[in-house]
Design a protein around this motif. Structure first.
Motif, short mmCIF file in Angstrom:
data_model
loop_
_atom_site.label_atom_id
_atom_site.label_comp_id
_atom_site.label_asym_id
_atom_site.label_seq_id
_atom_site.Cartn_x
_atom_site.Cartn_y
_atom_site.Cartn_z
N PRO A 128 0.82 -1.22 0.00
CA PRO A 128 0.00 0.00 0.00
C PRO A 128 0.85 1.26 0.00
CG PRO A 128 0.02 -1.01 2.18
CD PRO A 128 0.75 -1.95 1.27
N ALA A 129 0.54 2.18 -0.89
CA ALA A 129 1.23 3.46 -0.95
C ALA A 129 0.26 4.63 -0.87
CB ALA A 129 2.05 3.56 -2.25
N TYR A 130 -0.99 4.40 -1.31
CA TYR A 130 -2.01 5.45 -1.30
C TYR A 130 -3.35 4.83 -0.94
CZ TYR A 130 1.53 7.72 -4.24
OH TYR A 130 2.71 8.23 -4.73
N LEU A 131 -4.32 5.69 -0.66
CA LEU A 131 -5.70 5.27 -0.47
C LEU A 131 -6.56 5.92 -1.54
CD1 LEU A 131 -6.25 5.57 3.40
CD2 LEU A 131 -5.96 3.47 2.07
N PHE A 172 -6.86 0.20 -1.02
CA PHE A 172 -5.42 0.39 -1.09
C PHE A 172 -4.99 0.52 -2.55
CE2 PHE A 172 -4.86 -1.81 3.17
CZ PHE A 172 -4.36 -0.68 3.80
N GLU A 175 2.25 1.77 -5.50
CA GLU A 175 3.01 2.95 -5.95
C GLU A 175 2.73 3.33 -7.39
OE1 GLU A 175 5.25 -0.71 -6.94
OE2 GLU A 175 4.29 0.07 -5.13
N SER A 189 -3.78 10.65 8.86
CA SER A 189 -3.50 10.60 7.42
C SER A 189 -2.22 9.82 7.14
CB SER A 189 -3.39 12.02 6.85
OG SER A 189 -4.57 12.75 7.08
N PHE A 191 -1.78 7.78 4.73
CA PHE A 191 -1.63 7.72 3.28
C PHE A 191 -2.34 8.92 2.66
CE2 PHE A 191 -1.74 3.31 4.77
CZ PHE A 191 -0.57 2.80 4.24
N ARG A 193 -4.96 10.42 0.33
CA ARG A 193 -6.24 9.94 -0.16
C ARG A 193 -6.51 10.53 -1.55
NH1 ARG A 193 -7.18 9.37 5.33
NH2 ARG A 193 -8.77 7.83 5.89
N THR A 235 1.63 12.54 -8.94
CA THR A 235 2.54 12.12 -7.87
C THR A 235 3.86 12.90 -7.92
OG1 THR A 235 3.26 10.26 -9.27
CG2 THR A 235 1.57 9.83 -7.60
#
Length: 315
Positions: A128-131, A172, A175, A189, A191, A193, A235
């Protein structure tokens, strides 16, 4: 033989000899195949070649017993009479790997090897890198054209206009922005969102097959938060924001290539992905210096708009 013109008419005895030869060849072929089949079956079923154990490695969130169960289900099926998939010779390693990947989108890679009476299942899970927490919300600014003649008043909005559910259901993303699993509810926070419209990772998938908001968040598993090019631009901007001391908290799509980005600050940032991320953040850094030194306004800044080239609007 009787000859009629140029045609040679075979006698009944000649035709019978031909049939006997074909039949004899078929019998010999069958006997050789049966002998080979028996030899292969005898060798394959030797105790030293039977699968006795299934091992699983590489899991973090997935129950390894569930993956071992998938492997055993395949091994217990019969291959042919007197032949079993439980032999190292016939262990369906490719089929096991394909089933695991199909049933667990969280798994990025699955390798299955049968050797030394063991089926080894080695998997790699997505990290997991972001939500991703739903589709982008409509904004007043979504319809604002990128025209430098527009006034600052028409190009700004308040974060109070943004509607957010009391409880977010998130997925999830790794990257690369790939959505692979349901996420737990986090406080704070941990990750960034994202609120965007998912896109397919499979070029053969039609646009009508991509989930929309009415189909629920979970249906988006297996898609991507943004296209690869768009995700890279967004990103990259987030990386430059961190470089100047800002901590991104959320990214919301408010239009085609338009985003609202929230940080730990009380204001939100409006940005267009067609603009170079590094130059945009450099302008933002200069604007923040000017904002902090401006003591003429008693109201705090709520929005900083970077979407108009060299002009920066804030309110």
């Amino acid at each position: 033989m009787h000859v009629a013109g140029r045609r040679i008419i075979r006698s009944r005895a000649s035709q019978q000899r031909r049939i006997d030869a074909v039949f004899a060849f078929g019998i010999r072929t069958f006997l050789v195949a049966a002998l080979l089949y028996g030899d292969i079956a005898w060798i394959a079923m030797q105790p030293d070649l039977q699968i006795e154990k299934v091992t699983v490695a590489g899991t973090r969130a997935i129950d390894p017993d569930a993956l071992a169960g998938i492997a055993r289900d395949h091994l217990e099926r019969d291959f042919l009479p007197a032949l079993s998939y439980e032999s190292e010779f016939f262990a369906p390693t490719d089929a096991i790997a394909a089933t695991i990947l199909a049933e667990y989108p969280r798994i990025a890679r699955a390798e299955v090897i049968a050797a030394e009476q063991i089926v080894r299942v080695d998997v790699t899970e997505y990290g997991p890198a972001y939500l991703w927490c739903g589709w982008g919300s409509p904004r007043i600014t979504a319809s604002v054209p990128h025209d430098e003649s527009d006034s600052p008043e028409s190009a700004t909005t308040s974060s109070e206009e943004v509607l957010r559910p009391m409880r977010e259901e998130c997925l999830f993303a790794d990257e690369r922005g790939y959505l692979f699993a349901h996420a737990a509810a986090y406080s704070g926070s941990p990750f960034v969102r994202f609120f965007t419209t998912p896109t397919s990772t499979d070029p053969s998938v039609q646009a009508t097959e991509i989930p929309d908001a009415s189909q629920g968040v979970r249906r988006a598993i297996g898609t991507a938060m943004l296209s690869p090019e768009e995700f890279l631009r967004v990103t990259t901007l987030l990386q430059h924001l961190r470089a100047v001391g800002l901590t991104p908290r959320s990214v919301t799509a408010i239009g085609e290539g338009d985003y609202e980005i929230a940080t730990e600050k009380t204001w939100t940032l409006l940005w267009a992905s067609e603009l170079p991320p590094e130059e945009s953040v450099e302008r933002l850094d200069r604007a923040l210096t000017a904002i902090e030194s401006d003591h003429t306004s008693e109201e705090p800044v709520r929005v900083v708009d970077l979407r108009f080239g060299n002009k920066i609007f804030y309110r």
